[in-house]
Write a protein that holds these residues in place. Sequence first.
Motif, PDB file in Angstrom:
ATOM      1  N   PHE A  93      -3.370   4.823  -7.987  1.00 30.82           N
ATOM      2  CA  PHE A  93      -3.101   3.657  -7.145  1.00 30.82           C
ATOM      3  C   PHE A  93      -4.185   3.485  -6.092  1.00 30.82           C
ATOM      4  O   PHE A  93      -4.564   2.349  -5.758  1.00 30.82           O
TER       5      PHE A  93
ATOM      6  N   ARG B 164      -5.774  -0.176  -6.012  1.00 31.29           N
ATOM      7  CA  ARG B 164      -5.453  -1.102  -4.918  1.00 31.29           C
ATOM      8  C   ARG B 164      -6.678  -1.849  -4.413  1.00 31.29           C
ATOM      9  O   ARG B 164      -6.565  -2.929  -3.825  1.00 31.29           O
TER      10      ARG B 164
ATOM     11  N   ARG C 261       0.607  -5.603  -7.536  1.00 27.31           N
ATOM     12  CA  ARG C 261       1.474  -4.511  -7.972  1.00 27.31           C
ATOM     13  C   ARG C 261       0.768  -3.661  -9.014  1.00 27.31           C
ATOM     14  O   ARG C 261       0.220  -4.201  -9.989  1.00 27.31           O
TER      15      ARG C 261
ATOM     16  N   ALA D  80       2.209   7.722  -3.946  1.00 27.26           N
ATOM     17  CA  ALA D  80       1.723   6.357  -3.750  1.00 27.26           C
ATOM     18  C   ALA D  80       2.877   5.371  -3.621  1.00 27.26           C
ATOM     19  O   ALA D  80       2.811   4.421  -2.830  1.00 27.26           O
TER      20      ALA D  80
ATOM     21  N   ARG E  26       4.126   5.749  -0.034  1.00 28.62           N
ATOM     22  CA  ARG E  26       3.200   5.229   0.970  1.00 28.62           C
ATOM     23  C   ARG E  26       3.041   3.718   0.877  1.00 28.62           C
ATOM     24  O   ARG E  26       2.887   3.030   1.891  1.00 28.62           O
ATOM     25  N   SER E  27       3.076   3.187  -0.349  1.00 29.12           N
ATOM     26  CA  SER E  27       2.811   1.759  -0.514  1.00 29.12           C
ATOM     27  C   SER E  27       3.949   0.883  -0.001  1.00 29.12           C
ATOM     28  O   SER E  27       3.792  -0.343   0.106  1.00 29.12           O
TER      29      SER E  27
ATOM     30  N   ARG F  83       0.322  -4.137  -0.939  1.00 37.34           N
ATOM     31  CA  ARG F  83       0.109  -3.802  -2.344  1.00 37.34           C
ATOM     32  C   ARG F  83       1.004  -2.622  -2.686  1.00 37.34           C
ATOM     33  O   ARG F  83       1.031  -1.627  -1.973  1.00 37.34           O
ATOM     34  N   ARG F  84       1.720  -2.722  -3.800  1.00 42.61           N
ATOM     35  CA  ARG F  84       2.761  -1.751  -4.082  1.00 42.61           C
ATOM     36  C   ARG F  84       2.522  -1.018  -5.400  1.00 42.61           C
ATOM     37  O   ARG F  84       1.904  -1.559  -6.330  1.00 42.61           O
TER      38      ARG F  84
END
Length: 334
Positions: A236, A240, A248, A261, A264-265, A270-271
Amino acid sequence: MKDTFALPQTTELNAAWQVTRYGSPDVLAPVTRPIPQPVGREVLVRIRASAVTRADMMMRSGTPRWTRPFLGWSKPRNDLSGFGFSGEVIATGPFATRFRPGDQVFGETGLTSGANATHIVLDETGTLMPKPEALGHDEAAVMADGPLTSLNFLRNLAGLKRGERVLILGGAGSLGSAAIQIAAAMGAEVTASASARNRGLLASLGATRVIDYTAEEPLAHGRYDVIYDTIGVETFARARRVLAPGGRYVSPVLTLGLLGAMLRSRFGTRRAYFDATGLRKPEEHRRMLADLLDMVAEGTLAPVMDRSYPLADLPIAQAYVETGHKRGNVVVMS
């Protein structure tokens, strides 16, 4: 490789493959066991084709290792190989109402496994669907793998919308080849990565741009709303950088890095997402498979088939899948 085996001559025995311990395809051993009779709402299916997938490899090898407390310490508790299958119902329990003998069906076993075999008994309320004439048994056997997983990830997890830009990493595999077709049918702008020899295949499936990952870094250029990493080849943190705001990153390969991730995301635009499609409820599976069958009927989805082997050659089929060079799907026929 172990010696292969001949199918039993009696209809009272089920020929299957047992995972004797975690390891390479050599740990697979042929077994014959009595065929259980269906009770309650169960159905007995004579399997004609079954899928050979990365999920089978992970179960056989016990990877990632942190899954072993759930699967079994030295070998899987459910020690028969295979999940996706297609065949015909040959007997039903007294309370079965969805199917009757002679019905052509396909589906997947769930955590019980055992689809790389000649017979299986399943509850009819599980992931079991009528097989349409438009699909051969080989094609139907893989519908609950790449197509089902990719529909779940693109539609339910990523929420892919018409006009969005999606990058599919691993475009030539079972998940990737299905994902390209599904994303194109959803009206997305599709970019996919694969080796040069698969460029024509991916373009024919609906990819408007194909990146040869052996010559170009897939994340070097472009801006994407969704990145679907079908094989867990990226992180990620790297993805990202080319995700648009609100983008996503989704992957069916759960690692500790992806888990971190995801946590944290949650605090950014941005996930990162993961989902265990196989653990969703059977009624959800059936609804998604019904939507996929609509796509098959419309001509917007067709499983890409690479090779078929006889059931007796399952270790050879698994070894081929593990090379990482298959195009679409591999099955064994019984």
